[in-house]
Structures are given as C-alpha cells and as structure tokens.
Scaffold this motif. Structure first.
Motif, short mmCIF file in Angstrom:
data_model
loop_
_atom_site.label_atom_id
_atom_site.label_comp_id
_atom_site.label_asym_id
_atom_site.label_seq_id
_atom_site.Cartn_x
_atom_site.Cartn_y
_atom_site.Cartn_z
N LEU A 188 0.74 -1.47 0.19
CA LEU A 188 -0.11 0.00 -0.16
C LEU A 188 1.11 1.31 -0.03
O LEU A 188 0.60 2.14 -0.90
CB LEU A 188 -0.78 -0.14 1.16
CG LEU A 188 -1.80 1.09 1.49
CD1 LEU A 188 -2.77 1.32 0.21
CD2 LEU A 188 -2.52 0.97 2.69
N LEU A 189 1.78 1.23 0.79
CA LEU A 189 2.68 2.42 0.91
C LEU A 189 3.51 2.58 -0.37
O LEU A 189 3.73 3.81 -0.70
CB LEU A 189 3.57 2.23 2.13
CG LEU A 189 4.40 3.38 2.64
CD1 LEU A 189 3.60 4.54 3.24
CD2 LEU A 189 5.51 2.93 3.69
N ALA A 190 4.00 1.54 -0.99
CA ALA A 190 4.81 1.71 -2.23
C ALA A 190 3.78 2.42 -3.42
O ALA A 190 4.36 3.31 -4.15
CB ALA A 190 5.18 0.53 -2.64
N ARG A 191 2.48 1.88 -3.42
CA ARG A 191 1.66 2.50 -4.28
C ARG A 191 1.12 4.07 -4.08
O ARG A 191 1.29 4.91 -5.04
CB ARG A 191 0.42 1.81 -4.57
CG ARG A 191 0.57 0.59 -5.14
CD ARG A 191 -0.30 -0.68 -5.02
NE ARG A 191 -0.14 -1.81 -5.87
CZ ARG A 191 0.89 -2.90 -5.36
NH1 ARG A 191 1.41 -2.47 -4.18
NH2 ARG A 191 0.80 -3.93 -6.21
N VAL A 192 1.18 4.20 -2.91
CA VAL A 192 0.81 5.64 -2.27
C VAL A 192 2.04 6.56 -2.75
O VAL A 192 1.79 7.75 -3.05
CB VAL A 192 0.65 5.94 -0.74
CG1 VAL A 192 0.72 7.14 -0.43
CG2 VAL A 192 -0.85 5.00 -0.50
N LEU A 193 3.24 6.04 -2.45
CA LEU A 193 4.45 6.84 -2.76
C LEU A 193 4.59 7.20 -4.17
O LEU A 193 5.01 8.19 -4.62
CB LEU A 193 5.76 6.10 -2.27
CG LEU A 193 7.06 6.85 -2.35
CD1 LEU A 193 7.18 7.83 -1.43
CD2 LEU A 193 8.11 5.81 -2.05
N CYS A 194 4.53 5.99 -5.03
CA CYS A 194 4.71 6.17 -6.51
C CYS A 194 3.58 6.44 -7.16
O CYS A 194 3.83 7.28 -8.34
CB CYS A 194 5.28 4.72 -6.95
SG CYS A 194 6.74 4.18 -6.33
#
Length: 660
Positions: A188-194
């Motif tokens: 989830l965090l990776a997608r929010v970041l990218c």
C-alpha cells in the motif's frame, strides 16, 4: 505559447503548463527565437526555425505506436495482435495529422500511453514485488500520470484508470491469506508513494517552473488577482508602494474577481431611453483609466471633511456602511429596483447625485469574505462584497458586453441572489491616501500555495466558460466514434494547400464494430464460464486475455469517452483521440482472439493456421489500402475540391458531413 516561455511573458491558458513548456523548450534548444506570431494556419514561417517544435511533437506522436504495441503484447501475449494494433495507429490519417503539428495532443497521448504501458508492465511483475523492474514500472507509471495531468486536465481519466487498477490489485492482495498485514502495508505504501506522492510532487514542480519562468507582464495578467499581478515585471503594480489598509477619503480602484472581470467604472454618458432610469452609466472596464477612480466616504459625511489634512485618519472596517463617489463626475454609486440593461431580475446600477450629494440608495455595506466585524480591509488581499442597503442586492459584474451605447464595456448589476461567486467579489487595487504611509506590495504578495490554488480556480473557470467562436466547427461526442465530421486544419480554396483532420474511415469503423463485437464475445464467454462449460487450456487462456486484458482496455475507452457527454463546455473532434487509442488496442486484442477461437474449432491445423493468418493479413491489407486512398487528408490536398470529378479525392466523400 511556446514563444511566451522563450520570451518569459506571462499568459493564461485553460490547460496546465507542461505541454507548452516542453514545446517552448524544444523551440529554444533548436534555435527558435520566439518571435513568430502564429496568427493563422498557412502563414509562412520564413526564416523562423520551427522544425524543432514540429519534430518534437511528431516524435512523441510516433512513440504511440511502440507503446500500444508493447501494451497489447503484454496483455495478449500475441505478436499478431500487437502488430495489428501497431498497423492501425501507423496508418490512421487522424493520428498522423494530429501528431505532425505543434499541438498539445501528441504530448498528452504520449504520457497517457506511457502510463498505461507502465501499469500493464507493473501488473506483469506482480509475481516479483519490490524487484528493480517492479519499482521501475511503478515509478514510471507515476511519472507519466503527472505528465498526462500536466498537459491537460483530461489526464485525470488515465489517473482514474490506474487508480481503479490499483484498488483491484490491492483488494486481491488483501484476500491473499499467505500475505501478512505488514507486507500488505508495504504494498500500500509503495503505491501511495509512486502513484500519489510522486505525481503530485512533479505536478507541483511544473507550476513552480512555470511561474519562475514567466516573470514578465503579458496577455494573461488580467485573468489573475491584483496581488499576483504585482509580481510581474512590467505590470503597473510591480514595485508599487501603496497604503496597506483602506481609510475614509481614500481614492481607490476596485477590480472584479471574475475572470477578466474589469474595474468598477463610470463616465458622463447616461443610460439611453427605455433602459432603466436615465442616469449615469456604471460599467466594468478592462483597462486602466481615470474613470475607474472612486472616493470612499462615510454614508453620513461629505467629501470636504475627509480631505481636510487636519482631520484624523479613520480606517474602513468590515461591516461599515459607506458611499462610493466617482472621482471624475462626483456622482455616487447607486442602485434601485429598475431592471438591469441585459440581465433579467438583476437591478440597475447607476451614478447618481450632484457633487457627492445623493440619497439613501447610495448606501452600501462593505464586507470582507471570511472576516469578523471590525476588521480592517487590506489592499489587494481582501475579497470585498458590497451589499446595497435599500434593496439587499449585491454589486457584481455579469460578464455580459453592453451594446454600443455602453461603449461595449461589461455590464455591472446589483444581484438579489446572495450566492458567493467571483462575479460579486471585488478587491481594492490602486489606493491613494496622502495621510497614510505607503508599503511595498511585496509585503502583500501571495505565497506559492495561494498562487497554485488561484491558477487552478482560473483554469477551471476558463474551461467551463469555453464557448464556440463565430463560424467555429464544434462537434458532439456521439459524432466521434463514427467519424461523422472532421476538422479543417488549413486551406479552404482550390489554390490552398488543404489539410483535414479525419480518422481513416476503415480503421475508425472497424474500431466501432469491434466495440460491439467485444461486448458480445465478453458476455458469451462470461455466461459460458458461469454455466460451467469445459474449456481446453488454450481456450481458457484466450478467455482470460479477452476478459482481463480486453476488459482493462475497454474500461480505458469508457473512461476517456463517456465523461464528455456530461461536459457543458465546447467540444471538438480531437477530444476523442485518447479514447481512439484504447479502441485501436481493443481491436487488436478482439480480432486476434476471435480468429484464434475460430481456428480452434477447425479440425485441420493447416486450415486453422490459414484462417488465423489469412484473417490478420486481410485486416492489415484493408487498413493499408484505406490509408493509400485517404493519405492526402494528412499530407495535404491541392487542386480541385473533392466534389469535382477531376479531384484525386473524388468519390471519397463517403459522408456528406465530411468537408474536404
């Protein structure tokens, strides 16, 4: 607009700045000096070096072919499907025409297709999350989302497509019980970041560069607030010092906050017979003028008292009741229950009285939006509303242009509707009061966040306010998929070099038929799977390609097409081209799948191969032959018009609505 960037001249456009900045950069790097006027199609460039800008747009337009090829190859795992899609885009006259000029569309479509390719590639890497390739494609998707949004607001549609894909992806991961919640949190965090933080950061950076480069006064000044204009070199507000807070006796100009709303203005001319009361005209005027000056007075005092140097300074406060006296004519700002000249159910605003003496219809309550009673009123920054005491209406600019008797200035009315809109809000721009100390307007300059928000409000209002010009060819969304009407790019006479934007009819009608065919196949396949029909592994794989791969592309087409039916702004044929890219990819996937289905039901493998290969070949040859017929639309037609039997285009006007 690329020229404006090279000259650092501020301008206004309804789209975000990235596309124009890239065109300006391409021109600058290729030696273009930013001096060509770009007045009308067909003007000769002479010595101006335009090739860099044209070449840049053509290169990005050319990239659509490999992007679509790779996307379809990834979704279908079929080389013929990918090649068919590539042939469709290579030989479409519409895509060629749109890509070979200095336009925003090829830049928008480049980023859009880049985002779709990144999304599809990232989905393929789902079995190896957090690998270098996974991070690369996820980040590249985010960069392209920022690019698409930064060129035109319709880039939001591809953001929505990627967003829905990401939600489905995360939902599947949440249902994977072998995946810990900590690992799900990392996903989830990776997608929010990218896909959120990175695109927003890049999008904001585009505007930072935009405002840093365009630091000189230009044609876009009037669309923005006075506070913003004070930062532009060459603007009459730049490096100016004025008193900060409004006081009685001050001479001011008041600017309406609607886009190009103008300054509150009056002059000696009266309203004509039959147009309300025959009193002095009050209008909104777009230019600086001595007739824009007004004196702020208490409702119960005269001008002489205020101008007495020995009298103490008294500041105007939120909620005060005031009179505004026109400096040049000494008449008061006045309203009454006569109807406004143009806007029905609004009241007329006039200049009334002699030497500042009038009646109670000259009384106005001054209010600052978002302030409490007793607060002082700031020059440039305070958003002011003037409420008429006798009728309760609010002073505003309707935006309508008065006839010749009103010198074609903008109508000012008093509206009984109390809704807060830019039309009914004003700010004080010029401020003269010898009793008060001056401060530099730099102290009042807005922050970057305020400028960013203001620019978006202006762009949104500009987009919603776009109306067709006289004799302009507009179209409706239902026209687009059927290739109903093109757009004349240049030339109208036999002696002109004529270019006409129209999709290759065979390709566009094939795409349209394919959408219906895909829906039929998808429904049939879904019903068959639901009823438990046993399929061979090959047919199961084809069904997966059809429903999953084709479904993603179909969703992209719907998201890039259906929203236009709900838009009230003026629409043009070229708005369909992003959706056309998706329908072209869908055509490649659907016909490849259909021919494979047909081939599987033939007993002989040789016959099956012939049917499949022959079907793809027929489609490709049909597309190439139609391009041979219609290519003059893109590369320019000369000589007799298509209605003339001697014209090389004779017989090719298959629809009466085509105007080549």
């Amino acid at each position: 607009m690329g020229s404006y960037y090279i000259n650092r001249t501020f301008f206004f456009d309804v789209h975000p700045p990235l596309g124009k900045m890239l065109i300006g950069l391409a021109g600058y790097l290729s030696g273009y000096d930013g001096t060509f006027p770009f007045q009308k199609p067909g003007d000769r460039y002479e010595h101006h070096n335009y090739v860099g800008m044209r070449g840049f747009c053509a290169f990005l337009g050319s990239c659509l072919v490999p992007f679509a090829y790779l996307t379809v190859l990834e979704l279908s795992k079929s080389l013929p499907a990918a090649l068919l899609t590539a042939f469709i885009l290579i030989f479409d006259t519409g895509c060629i025409t749109l890509s070979q000029y200095i336009l925003l569309d090829p830049i928008l479509m480049f980023f859009l297709m880049g985002a779709v390719l990144g999304m599809v590639k990232c989905n393929t890497c789902a079995d190896r999350p957090f690998s270098i390739s996974w991070w690369f494609w996820l980040s590249l998707t985010g960069v392209n989302l920022a690019g698409a949004m930064g060129v035109k607001f319709v880039g939001l549609f591809v953001v929505l497509l990627v967003g829905l894909n990401t939600i489905c992806d995360l939902w599947d991961l949440l249902g994977n019980l072998s995946l810990s919640l900590v690992m799900f949190g990392k996903h989830l965090l990776a997608r929010v970041l990218c896909l959120i933080v990175l695109p927003l950061a890049l999008y904001t950076a585009m505007f930072a560069v935009h405002f840093a480069v365009l630091n000189k006064s230009g044609p876009g000044d009037g669309f923005f607030s006075s506070a913003f204009q004070s930062q532009l070199i060459g603007n009459n507000l730049h490096n100016v010092s004025v008193p900060e807070h409004l006081a009685y006796g001050s001479v001011v100009t008041m600017k309406n906050l609607r886009m190009a709303g103008g300054y509150l203005h009056s002059h000696w001319h009266l309203y004509p017979e039959g147009v309300g009361a025959r009193q002095q005209q009050v209008t909104a005027y777009l230019h600086k003028d001595l007739n824009n000056l007004w004196i702020i007075k208490k409702h119960d005092s005269n001008t002489a008292d205020l101008l007495d140097p020995s009298s103490p300074v008294e500041f105007v406060q939120h909620g005060d009741i005031i009179r505004l006296e026109h400096k040049e004519t000494s008449r008061n700002l006045h309203s009454h229950q006569h109807e406004a000249p143009l806007t029905r159910k609004h009241f007329q605003v006039t200049g009334y009285g002699i030497n500042g003496t009038g009646d109670t219809n000259d009384f106005w309550r001054i209010e600052v939006m978002g302030r409490k009673t007793g607060k002082l009123i700031k020059v440039l920054r305070s958003r002011i509303r003037l409420t008429h005491m006798a009728t309760g209406c609010i002073l505003g600019s309707s935006g309508k242009t008065l006839p010749k008797w009103g010198w074609e200035q903008v109508e000012v009315t008093c509206t009984p509707y109390l809704k807060e809109t830019p039309n009914s809000l004003w700010n004080v721009e010029d401020h003269i009061n010898p009793k008060l100390p001056n401060i530099s307007l730099d102290v009042l300059k807005p922050s970057f966040v305020e400028i960013l928000l203001e620019s978006h409000m202006v762009m949104i209002r500009g987009n919603s306010g776009l109306k067709p010009k006289d004799n302009e060819v507009t179209s409706k969304p239902w026209h687009w998929p059927i290739n109903y009407q093109g757009l004349r790019f240049s030339g109208v006479n036999e002696t002109d070099y004529r270019v006409y934007l129209l999709g290759n009819p065979v390709i566009w009608w094939l795409n349209l038929v394919t959408i219906g065919l895909y829906l039929l196949m998808a429904i049939s396949t879904t019903v068959a799977l639901k009823r438990g029909v046993q399929l061979t592994p090959e047919l199961k794989e084809l069904s997966q390609v059809l429903l999953h791969g084709g479904g993603q592309i179909m969703l992209g087409w719907l998201l890039h097409y259906l929203p236009f039916f709900m838009m009230s702004r003026v629409l043009y044929f070229h708005h369909y081209f992003p959706a056309m890219l998706f329908s072209s990819m869908l055509t490649g996937i659907t016909w490849d799948t259909l021919l494979k289905f047909c081939a599987r039901f033939l007993s002989s493998s040789t016959t099956a191969g012939n049917v499949y290969g022959g079907g793809i070949l027929v489609l490709v040859l049909l597309i190439m032959y139609s391009f041979y017929l219609f290519h003059p639309l893109s590369y320019g037609m000369i000589g007799p018009m298509a209605s003339d039997p001697n014209s090389p285009m004779a017989g090719l006007r298959w629809m009466e609505s085509w105007e080549f």
